[in-house]
Design a protein around this motif. Structure first.
Motif, mmCIF file in Angstrom:
data_model
loop_
_atom_site.group_PDB
_atom_site.id
_atom_site.type_symbol
_atom_site.label_atom_id
_atom_site.label_comp_id
_atom_site.label_asym_id
_atom_site.label_seq_id
_atom_site.Cartn_x
_atom_site.Cartn_y
_atom_site.Cartn_z
ATOM 1 N N LEU A 1 2.577 8.307 7.102
ATOM 2 C CA LEU A 1 2.129 8.381 5.715
ATOM 3 C C LEU A 1 3.175 7.759 4.788
ATOM 4 C CD1 LEU A 1 -0.241 9.589 3.969
ATOM 5 C CD2 LEU A 1 1.326 11.471 3.477
ATOM 6 N N LEU A 2 4.438 8.039 5.044
ATOM 7 C CA LEU A 2 5.499 7.401 4.264
ATOM 8 C C LEU A 2 5.433 5.885 4.396
ATOM 9 C CD1 LEU A 2 8.237 7.867 2.659
ATOM 10 C CD2 LEU A 2 9.356 7.611 4.894
ATOM 11 N N ALA A 3 5.244 5.414 5.605
ATOM 12 C CA ALA A 3 5.201 3.972 5.845
ATOM 13 C C ALA A 3 4.002 3.307 5.182
ATOM 14 C CB ALA A 3 5.172 3.702 7.349
ATOM 15 N N ALA A 4 2.914 4.049 5.009
ATOM 16 C CA ALA A 4 1.710 3.482 4.393
ATOM 17 C C ALA A 4 1.766 3.512 2.870
ATOM 18 C CB ALA A 4 0.482 4.255 4.871
ATOM 19 N N SER A 5 2.657 4.315 2.314
ATOM 20 C CA SER A 5 2.672 4.572 0.877
ATOM 21 C C SER A 5 3.198 3.378 0.088
ATOM 22 C CB SER A 5 3.509 5.814 0.580
ATOM 23 O OG SER A 5 2.952 6.942 1.220
ATOM 24 N N PRO A 6 2.816 3.272 -1.197
ATOM 25 C CA PRO A 6 3.140 2.085 -1.994
ATOM 26 C C PRO A 6 4.617 1.728 -2.054
ATOM 27 C CG PRO A 6 1.473 3.380 -3.111
ATOM 28 C CD PRO A 6 1.889 4.185 -1.923
ATOM 29 N N LEU A 7 5.516 2.701 -2.035
ATOM 30 C CA LEU A 7 6.938 2.372 -2.115
ATOM 31 C C LEU A 7 7.371 1.482 -0.967
ATOM 32 C CD1 LEU A 7 9.741 2.700 -3.396
ATOM 33 C CD2 LEU A 7 10.006 4.814 -2.082
ATOM 34 N N PHE A 8 6.852 1.755 0.238
ATOM 35 C CA PHE A 8 7.255 1.011 1.420
ATOM 36 C C PHE A 8 6.172 0.067 1.929
ATOM 37 C CE2 PHE A 8 9.912 4.889 1.630
ATOM 38 C CZ PHE A 8 11.156 4.292 1.610
ATOM 39 N N ASN A 9 5.009 0.111 1.332
ATOM 40 C CA ASN A 9 3.882 -0.734 1.740
ATOM 41 C C ASN A 9 3.317 -1.405 0.495
ATOM 42 O OD1 ASN A 9 1.862 -1.847 3.379
ATOM 43 N ND2 ASN A 9 0.550 -0.030 3.214
ATOM 44 N N PRO A 10 4.136 -2.249 -0.157
ATOM 45 C CA PRO A 10 3.753 -2.789 -1.470
ATOM 46 C C PRO A 10 2.566 -3.725 -1.376
ATOM 47 C CG PRO A 10 5.700 -3.907 -0.656
ATOM 48 C CD PRO A 10 5.439 -2.780 0.302
ATOM 49 N N SER A 11 1.721 -3.662 -2.383
ATOM 50 C CA SER A 11 0.512 -4.501 -2.390
ATOM 51 C C SER A 11 0.753 -5.857 -3.022
ATOM 52 C CB SER A 11 -0.610 -3.782 -3.155
ATOM 53 O OG SER A 11 -0.200 -3.498 -4.475
ATOM 54 N N SER A 12 1.926 -6.073 -3.607
ATOM 55 C CA SER A 12 2.164 -7.360 -4.269
ATOM 56 C C SER A 12 3.469 -7.982 -3.785
ATOM 57 C CB SER A 12 2.174 -7.172 -5.796
ATOM 58 O OG SER A 12 3.107 -6.172 -6.171
ATOM 59 N N THR A 13 4.547 -7.748 -4.502
ATOM 60 C CA THR A 13 5.804 -8.424 -4.205
ATOM 61 C C THR A 13 6.454 -7.865 -2.946
ATOM 62 O OG1 THR A 13 6.145 -8.733 -6.566
ATOM 63 C CG2 THR A 13 8.049 -9.079 -5.132
ATOM 64 N N PRO A 14 6.689 -8.695 -1.943
ATOM 65 C CA PRO A 14 7.391 -8.205 -0.756
ATOM 66 C C PRO A 14 8.795 -7.740 -1.114
ATOM 67 C CG PRO A 14 6.353 -10.327 -0.342
ATOM 68 C CD PRO A 14 6.285 -10.095 -1.818
ATOM 69 N N GLN A 15 9.246 -6.701 -0.413
ATOM 70 C CA GLN A 15 10.574 -6.172 -0.649
ATOM 71 C C GLN A 15 11.513 -6.583 0.478
ATOM 72 O OE1 GLN A 15 10.484 -1.961 -1.424
ATOM 73 N NE2 GLN A 15 8.497 -2.062 -2.411
#
Length: 596
Positions: free
Chosen positions: A253-267
């Motif tokens: 769930l952590l890995a899927a969440s927006p902080l680590f699974n961004p929908s726009s700018t790759p981190q």
């Protein structure tokens, strides 16, 4: 350096002594061997078929699991102190979310709220504790086969417990820091030059490693206890398949969440994935569903059972709390006007108005709905029963009298001598207290149970249901199983009707699930992490937080006026924690998180 691995071999002896001095009823009498000789050979004794010392080595790793209730700054866990004033700095993690603030003006927590942490002065720095636990697991895995185990089940269970614990501590690291160095099974000593230039693995590599380790051990652990057998199971709380599945669901769930699974700018690779993937939500949903399908857990009908009974239907993964024979927590949290046993209560935590407003009416409608029946002049009437179970508000009954948080009331007397504990918001936190509205004294919630005491629960079944609902909704929308999971929580809460409106969109269900997590799991160290992994902390926490000024009128009615309490300082960098400068200075290869 990583978790003290730069220390010389004496470190190991010191840890050994610390681990075992307090342990009683040992089959080996410590008096027969000087304490300074408690070495690896003594722990993993080739002539001891019981393996008791090796068993206790693993038990000590469990002791490094974080506890809660009151904690802040520096370490992973905090014991309650018999002198309540000496722990004045300790507050729940939710005091650094939009749910609460410390009541005391001089509380160190205000430095955190104002952004006063950095690589020099870290906040909740568990780096050393986690790597110490990981090192201890590796030492066990390297040495356990030296023991001639008479009990063959221990030889199977214990190394797999060590692996599961190691995976859990990596999870504790990645949710704070992103990608971290993966050590595998290696044990470094002070002469290893590699130790001085360890690189951070990518976040994806860390997640894959944790999940692979959990998958590897899940079917080789001691059997899960039945509900009937939990109360008498001396090892209840140690790694089982259900716990491993729960941790796996948390990780995914952590890995899927927006902080680590961004929908726009790759981190950067150690702060997230290179590209968004909806499949990660599906994997998280499947992991939660695998635990649900075991059929071992359910919701307790009475939520107070969770603080009164160690063994219950709902607790999955927990850390045993420090032994108590009194009800110190109730004194810490109760409004300061209550003095049972002639001991002052302290009211350390002030929930925010934003948190109180998150509770719907008992009919399930939010208070912002014009048809909900909400009355601003009588704001706590007809609300979700969980509000009364979680918050001390003006007029709530406690120890046979109404709580008085109005100006000049018994619980907000505006007396300078109570400045350290008086509410900042018009509210005090009640979660984890027993149902003592009609009692003359506090019920002891930390009751010994067959030699054990109630736990700090890290994962319970309500959390799993809401994790499933969140992940499934993000993956495939608000289908029937999502509705069922959320409605099960609302039904137990006592909402009537507990059913949700049909035809909700993914976005509408998302907000419902997030709000259910907020109020159902309040003060369980969920909101702090949730607003960060959802990447909404800057908008909900980095903004003004409010309370209420309650005034008693001449006709014994009350007036309620909103007031601003504080505006926490929060930047994009704060979604991750800083790595302590002592680590990055010793290891130049350890890249600091952005913005620090």
């Amino acid at each position: 350096m990583i978790g003290g691995m730069k220390k010389n071999y004496a470190w190991c002896c010191l840890i050994l002594i610390t681990c075992f001095v307090a342990v009683s009823s040992c089959k080996k009498a410590f008096e027969d061997k000087p304490l300074e000789l408690l070495t690896i050979d003594y722990i993993f004794d080739e002539n001891d078929p019981t393996g008791d010392q090796a068993f206790k080595w693993v038990t000590n790793i469990y002791s490094k699991i974080p506890t809660g209730y009151n904690r802040m700054l520096g370490g992973s866990s905090w014991a309650f102190n018999s002198n309540p004033r000496s722990n004045i700095s300790l507050v729940p993690l939710e005091c650094f979310s939009d749910d609460a603030v410390p009541s005391g003006d001089g509380n160190d927590g205000w430095n955190i709220i104002r952004g006063g942490y950095s690589p020099i002065a870290t906040f909740d720095d568990t780096w050393g504790n986690c790597y110490s636990a990981i090192r201890a697991a590796n030492i066990f895995l390297q040495n356990y086969q030296r023991v001639p185990w008479a009990d063959s089940s221990r030889k199977v269970w214990l190394p797999n417990e060590a692996r599961a614990l190691r995976a859990f501590f990596y999870y504790e690291l990645i949710r704070r820091y992103g990608g971290v160095p993966l050590l595998g099974d290696k044990i470094y000593d002070s002469n290893d030059r590699e130790l001085l230039n360890l690189k951070r693995n990518s976040f994806e590599e860390c997640v894959n490693y944790i999940v692979s380790e959990l998958d590897r051990v899940k079917d080789s652990l001691r059997p899960d206890a039945s509900l009937a057998g939990r109360a008498t199971d001396a090892d209840y709380g140690k790694m089982r398949k259900s716990i491993v599945l729960a941790i796996k669901a948390k990780v995914l769930l952590l890995a899927a969440s927006p902080l680590f699974n961004p929908s726009s700018t790759p981190q950067k690779t150690f702060t997230g994935y290179a590209a968004y993937s909806a499949e990660r939500w599906g994997a998280a949903a499947d992991a939660a569903k695998a635990l649900i399908d075991l059929g071992l857990y359910d919701l307790e009908a009475n939520r107070y059972t969770l603080v009164l009974a160690r063994a219950n239907k709902e607790h999955i993964f927990f850390r045993m709390s420090d032994p108590r024979t009194d009800n110190v927590y109730a004194y810490y949290m109760s409004p300061p006007g209550f003095k049972p046993g002639n001991r002052n209560s302290e009211g350390r935590v002030s929930p925010t108005q934003e948190f109180v407003d998150a509770f719907p009416m008992k009919n399930g409608k939010p208070i912002t709905d014009p048809t909900s029946g909400y009355n601003p002049a009588n704001p706590y009437a007809g609300r979700d029963p969980r509000l009364e179970q979680t918050v001390f508000y003006n007029g709530a009954k406690w120890l046979q009298r109404p709580v008085e948080t109005f100006e000049g009331g018994k619980d907000k007397p505006n007396d300078a001598t109570l400045a350290a504990v008086q509410t900042k918001t018009g509210y005090y936190a009640k979660k984890f207290c027993a149902n003592d509205s009609s009692s003359a004294n506090f019920t002891v919630t930390f009751i010994r149970d067959g030699g054990f005491i109630p736990p700090w629960c890290l994962i319970r079944y309500a959390d799993i249901l809401l994790m499933y609902a969140e992940a499934k909704n993000e993956f495939s929308g608000p289908e029937a199983t999502v509705y069922a999971a959320v409605e099960k929580i609302r039904q137990r809460a006592g909402l009537s009707p507990y059913t949700l409106p049909p035809g909700l969109t993914r976005e509408q269900m998302r907000e419902i699930v997030r709000n259910e997590r907020r109020i159902e799991l309040a003060f369980e160290e969920q909101r702090f992490w949730d607003i960060r992994r959802w990447k909404i902390a800057k908008s909900v926490y980095g903004t003004a937080l409010h309370g209420v000024t309650v005034t008693k009128n001449a006709n014994n009615t009350f007036s309620y006026a909103p007031k601003e309490v504080t505006t926490p300082y929060f930047t994009d960098a704060m979604y991750l924690f800083p790595i302590a400068i002592k680590e990055t200075q010793v290891n130049p290869g350890l890249e600091q998180n952005p913005g620090y």
